[in-house]
Design an enzyme around this catalytic site. Structure first.
Site, short mmCIF file in Angstrom:
data_model
loop_
_atom_site.label_atom_id
_atom_site.label_comp_id
_atom_site.label_asym_id
_atom_site.label_seq_id
_atom_site.Cartn_x
_atom_site.Cartn_y
_atom_site.Cartn_z
N GLU A 1 0.83 -1.22 0.00
CA GLU A 1 0.00 0.00 0.00
C GLU A 1 0.86 1.26 0.00
O GLU A 1 0.53 2.24 -0.69
CB GLU A 1 -0.98 0.00 1.18
CG GLU A 1 -1.99 -1.15 1.17
CD GLU A 1 -2.77 -1.30 -0.13
OE1 GLU A 1 -2.89 -0.33 -0.89
OE2 GLU A 1 -3.27 -2.42 -0.38
N HIS B 1 1.89 1.94 -3.49
CA HIS B 1 0.87 2.66 -4.27
C HIS B 1 0.92 4.16 -3.98
O HIS B 1 0.75 4.97 -4.88
CB HIS B 1 -0.52 2.13 -3.96
CG HIS B 1 -0.87 0.86 -4.67
ND1 HIS B 1 -0.59 0.62 -6.00
CD2 HIS B 1 -1.51 -0.27 -4.23
CE1 HIS B 1 -1.03 -0.58 -6.35
NE2 HIS B 1 -1.58 -1.16 -5.29
N HIS C 1 0.76 -2.20 -10.08
CA HIS C 1 1.02 -3.61 -9.81
C HIS C 1 2.16 -4.14 -10.67
O HIS C 1 2.36 -3.72 -11.80
CB HIS C 1 -0.25 -4.44 -9.99
CG HIS C 1 -1.21 -4.23 -8.86
ND1 HIS C 1 -2.55 -4.47 -8.94
CD2 HIS C 1 -0.98 -3.81 -7.59
CE1 HIS C 1 -3.12 -4.19 -7.77
NE2 HIS C 1 -2.18 -3.78 -6.94
N CYS D 1 7.43 -9.91 -6.00
CA CYS D 1 7.56 -8.51 -5.57
C CYS D 1 6.37 -8.14 -4.69
O CYS D 1 5.24 -8.57 -4.93
CB CYS D 1 7.61 -7.62 -6.81
SG CYS D 1 7.59 -5.85 -6.44
N CYS E 1 10.89 -2.03 -9.33
CA CYS E 1 10.02 -1.15 -8.52
C CYS E 1 10.87 -0.21 -7.66
O CYS E 1 10.57 0.97 -7.52
CB CYS E 1 9.08 -1.97 -7.64
SG CYS E 1 7.71 -2.72 -8.55
#
Ligand SMILES: [Zn+2]
Ligand SMILES: [Zn+2]
Length: 175
Positions: A131, A134, A140, A146, A168
């Site tokens: 979270e 995000h 995603h 991951c 990421c």
């Protein structure tokens, strides 16, 4: 200095929260602290579903965002939903500043199994990282290991690592 701030929502085992502090600080390279209040989520309860609307909680969490906030992550045991889904493990505002994560369906006992605090702690850590990812604009990830991989069931969460994959990490420039 800005902090990744954890906001306890409803009744919550304090140990779960405390264990998240070093884990989140490590993953994102920012200091992490617990906001010393207990956020009452009852306004977001919907009796017809016997669940709490996570978007309403996120909106109300804005009042805890201060100059000291890097990100604010609500942590709760209540069962969260958004109208188009049966439930959510969590929800976040893309690009920040708030996210929320629920341990309700991360508990082994939710699935009729014996309680296991180690499994619960790991799952909560992964979903908390997810979270916060995000809130940092991450979408995603195709890498199933991951933390940003999507999870629609705890089995998917158990396959993930608690960290972000290198691509990421590169996108948010966290080492
Ligand atoms: Zn997600
Ligand atoms: Zn990734």
């Amino acid at each position: 200095m800005k902090f990744l701030q954890l906001l306890p929502i409803g009744e919550l085992d304090g140990r779960l929260l405390i264990e998240l502090v070093p884990a989140m600080a490590n993953t994102f390279g920012v200091p992490c602290e617990v906001i010393p209040v207990r956020f009452d989520p009852e306004f977001a309860y919907h009796g017809e579903r016997q669940q709490y609307h996570s978007s309403e909680i996120l909106e109300s969490m804005q009042k805890y965002v201060t100059r000291d906030s890097w990100r604010v992550l609500g942590v709760t045991m209540i069962d969260l939903y958004i109208p188009i889904l049966t439930f959510v493990f969590g929800e976040a505002q893309i690009g920040g500043p708030c996210g929320v994560v629920s341990a309700h369906r991360l508990r082994q006992e939710f699935y009729g199994l014996s309680p296991n605090s180690g499994i619960l702690r790991e799952r909560l850590r992964k979903e908390a990282v997810h979270e916060i990812g995000h809130t940092l604009d991450l979408t995603h990830c195709d890498n199933y290991q991951c933390a940003m991989a999507p999870s629609h069931a705890v089995e998917w969460i158990d396959l993930k690592d608690s960290g972000l994959c290198s691509s990421c990490r590169a996108r948010i420039r966290v080492s």
